[in-house]
Design an enzyme around this catalytic site. Sequence first.
Site, PDB file in Angstrom:
ATOM      1  N   ARG A  75      22.180  50.785  57.064  1.00 14.01           N
ATOM      2  CA  ARG A  75      22.768  49.087  56.879  1.00 14.01           C
ATOM      3  C   ARG A  75      22.344  49.162  55.296  1.00 14.01           C
ATOM      4  O   ARG A  75      22.110  47.702  54.775  1.00 14.01           O
ATOM      5  CB  ARG A  75      22.436  48.318  57.210  1.00 14.01           C
ATOM      6  CG  ARG A  75      22.920  48.962  58.824  1.00 14.01           C
ATOM      7  CD  ARG A  75      24.528  48.834  59.303  1.00 14.01           C
ATOM      8  NE  ARG A  75      25.001  48.779  60.385  1.00 14.01           N
ATOM      9  CZ  ARG A  75      25.547  47.439  60.780  1.00 14.01           C
ATOM     10  NH1 ARG A  75      25.838  46.581  60.705  1.00 14.01           N
ATOM     11  NH2 ARG A  75      26.388  48.401  62.163  1.00 14.01           N
ATOM     12  N   HIS A  76      21.683  50.371  54.737  1.00 18.54           N
ATOM     13  CA  HIS A  76      21.452  49.956  53.373  1.00 18.54           C
ATOM     14  C   HIS A  76      21.994  51.830  52.268  1.00 18.54           C
ATOM     15  O   HIS A  76      21.664  52.843  52.892  1.00 18.54           O
ATOM     16  CB  HIS A  76      20.085  50.212  53.741  1.00 18.54           C
ATOM     17  CG  HIS A  76      19.296  49.641  52.240  1.00 18.54           C
ATOM     18  ND1 HIS A  76      19.082  50.504  51.278  1.00 18.54           N
ATOM     19  CD2 HIS A  76      18.666  48.718  52.284  1.00 18.54           C
ATOM     20  CE1 HIS A  76      18.232  49.102  49.741  1.00 18.54           C
ATOM     21  NE2 HIS A  76      18.299  48.784  50.281  1.00 18.54           N
ATOM     22  N   HIS A 149      55.208  25.236  16.063  1.00 19.12           N
ATOM     23  CA  HIS A 149      55.439  25.177  17.543  1.00 19.12           C
ATOM     24  C   HIS A 149      56.658  25.300  18.501  1.00 19.12           C
ATOM     25  O   HIS A 149      57.924  25.053  18.099  1.00 19.12           O
ATOM     26  CB  HIS A 149      55.911  23.332  17.536  1.00 19.12           C
ATOM     27  CG  HIS A 149      55.322  22.922  16.815  1.00 19.12           C
ATOM     28  ND1 HIS A 149      54.061  22.055  18.344  1.00 19.12           N
ATOM     29  CD2 HIS A 149      54.808  22.528  15.568  1.00 19.12           C
ATOM     30  CE1 HIS A 149      52.534  21.434  16.825  1.00 19.12           C
ATOM     31  NE2 HIS A 149      53.128  21.692  15.646  1.00 19.12           N
ATOM     32  N   GLN A 220      13.002  41.416  39.494  1.00 23.00           N
ATOM     33  CA  GLN A 220      13.755  42.209  40.704  1.00 23.00           C
ATOM     34  C   GLN A 220      14.860  42.246  40.470  1.00 23.00           C
ATOM     35  O   GLN A 220      15.417  43.844  40.412  1.00 23.00           O
ATOM     36  CB  GLN A 220      13.491  41.752  42.202  1.00 23.00           C
ATOM     37  CG  GLN A 220      13.406  43.097  42.950  1.00 23.00           C
ATOM     38  CD  GLN A 220      13.486  42.223  44.539  1.00 23.00           C
ATOM     39  OE1 GLN A 220      12.351  42.326  44.457  1.00 23.00           O
ATOM     40  NE2 GLN A 220      14.231  43.605  45.213  1.00 23.00           N
ATOM     41  N   SER A 270      67.600  46.583  33.368  1.00 19.45           N
ATOM     42  CA  SER A 270      67.924  46.247  34.699  1.00 19.45           C
ATOM     43  C   SER A 270      68.514  47.302  36.175  1.00 19.45           C
ATOM     44  O   SER A 270      69.554  47.740  35.469  1.00 19.45           O
ATOM     45  CB  SER A 270      68.894  45.226  33.396  1.00 19.45           C
ATOM     46  OG  SER A 270      69.050  44.096  35.076  1.00 19.45           O
ATOM     47  N   LYS A 276      70.724  45.626  29.337  1.00 19.72           N
ATOM     48  CA  LYS A 276      69.134  44.681  29.099  1.00 19.72           C
ATOM     49  C   LYS A 276      68.448  45.767  28.545  1.00 19.72           C
ATOM     50  O   LYS A 276      68.299  46.794  28.537  1.00 19.72           O
ATOM     51  CB  LYS A 276      68.749  44.260  30.633  1.00 19.72           C
ATOM     52  CG  LYS A 276      69.785  43.333  31.091  1.00 19.72           C
ATOM     53  CD  LYS A 276      69.648  41.913  29.817  1.00 19.72           C
ATOM     54  CE  LYS A 276      68.479  41.415  29.982  1.00 19.72           C
ATOM     55  NZ  LYS A 276      67.933  40.175  31.484  1.00 19.72           N
ATOM     56  N   SER A 315      28.425  41.970  46.035  1.00 19.38           N
ATOM     57  CA  SER A 315      29.766  42.283  45.827  1.00 19.38           C
ATOM     58  C   SER A 315      30.766  41.725  45.350  1.00 19.38           C
ATOM     59  O   SER A 315      31.415  43.074  45.041  1.00 19.38           O
ATOM     60  CB  SER A 315      30.355  41.034  47.413  1.00 19.38           C
ATOM     61  OG  SER A 315      30.318  40.219  47.475  1.00 19.38           O
ATOM     62  N   GLU A 317      30.639  41.897  41.830  1.00 19.07           N
ATOM     63  CA  GLU A 317      29.993  42.941  40.281  1.00 19.07           C
ATOM     64  C   GLU A 317      30.592  44.848  40.878  1.00 19.07           C
ATOM     65  O   GLU A 317      31.446  45.069  40.370  1.00 19.07           O
ATOM     66  CB  GLU A 317      28.475  43.490  40.656  1.00 19.07           C
ATOM     67  CG  GLU A 317      28.204  42.642  39.295  1.00 19.07           C
ATOM     68  CD  GLU A 317      26.997  42.129  39.470  1.00 19.07           C
ATOM     69  OE1 GLU A 317      26.309  41.154  38.838  1.00 19.07           O
ATOM     70  OE2 GLU A 317      25.766  42.935  39.040  1.00 19.07           O
TER      71      GLU A 317
END
Length: 445
Positions: A75-76, A149, A220, A270, A276, A315, A317
Amino acid sequence: MVPRYSRPEMTAIWSPEARYRIWFEIEALAAEAMGQLGTIPAEAARTIREKGAPRAAAISAADIARIDEIERETRHDVIAFLTWMAEGIGEDARFMHQGLTSSDVLDTCLSVQLARAADLLIAELDRLLAALKRRAEEHKYTPTVGRSHGIHAEPTTFGLKLAGHYAEFIRNRARLVAARDEIATCAISGAVGTFAAVDPRVEAFVAEKLGLAVEPVSTQVIPRDRHAAFFCTLAVIASGIERLATEVRHLQRSEVREAEEYFHPGQKGSSAMPHKRNPVLSENLTGLARIVRGYALPALENVALWHERDISHSSVERVIGPDATITLDFALARLTGMIDKLTVYPERMTANLESLGGVVHSQKVLLALTQAGLSREGAYRAVQRAAMATWTALGTPDSRSFRDNLLADAEVAGKLDAAALDQAIDPQRDFRHVETIFARVFAAG
């Protein structure tokens, strides 16, 4: 990231094979530094390099499956890798990872990966900048209407539009170079970052060999403000991509038709409507930009870890590192290709520019009237009066040009004759300083 939006060179940086090779290099360099310092036998460091290097270089799918098998028990992930390396190195493998903690390997590896990813992104930005510069020079004096605009404002040139995007991506390139420098740090400082079980000279040695800077004070882990700045930079670049993509999308609209993405022979727009020609590339880029921006927030959330470390960032990263860089790499390459082949319609730009009967020259008339002695308020009312008369009659039998409406206005005609008005609305006045702007934008290259 899904293969559809991935390119091989960037994807390779994040492969398990690449990650484990970087892990080994960190471990081997640390062992070599310790061998030189006498912390471990020099012969053991040589054995680690001589037996471990070919093992890491030739790592296969079967080897990765073996590491995964070990990890299911331990688990590592780092212990699983070290166990697998020991199976090939033998007894001297016990001298690997002396005084190190897992984050020394994981964080330094991530720094290497992000720096390599940044190098690819910078190279792709350079290709995009070259395409933008070429097209901007090509259309330096191609008249088009500037819009604010979404409404016609004043004349500009298509080259100036592209020059503005070029300038933005120059800034983005500088931001990415700075972000790369900030993220390219090495931490080999042991548990809680105190160097209690490893000499700081080991860290300096590893950093130099990997082309990284030494992290001044790690807890660390390498502080995550560095990573947040990196992913925020990617998000800003993505926003620049979307801004340019949005411009193309608007220019390609049926009612505008000033520019469009290159339509390849045999391309279909399309499944239902054969006529299109859709802006599929720029729409795709808009979506990809949203993905990259979405990874900035989790990177910011990663900054506040508990005390000297926790793994809540890990998790996050493992997802955002590959996905953000792979997506942005693909998007930059797609944008470069789109700009390189962009189809431009200067005649349509001219037609749109003239479609409102000349009202886009209103500011120049306003200024000419004030200089001729009319108050600004009076000049504004007179010019707006003529502009609205032009605007509202467009396409009708009563339609007249802005110029004609101005000359028919007694207040305007009392200040400006036809020659003075023509001089005021001369389109060339809008482009007098194009060269100045181009010189500012492209002075560095």
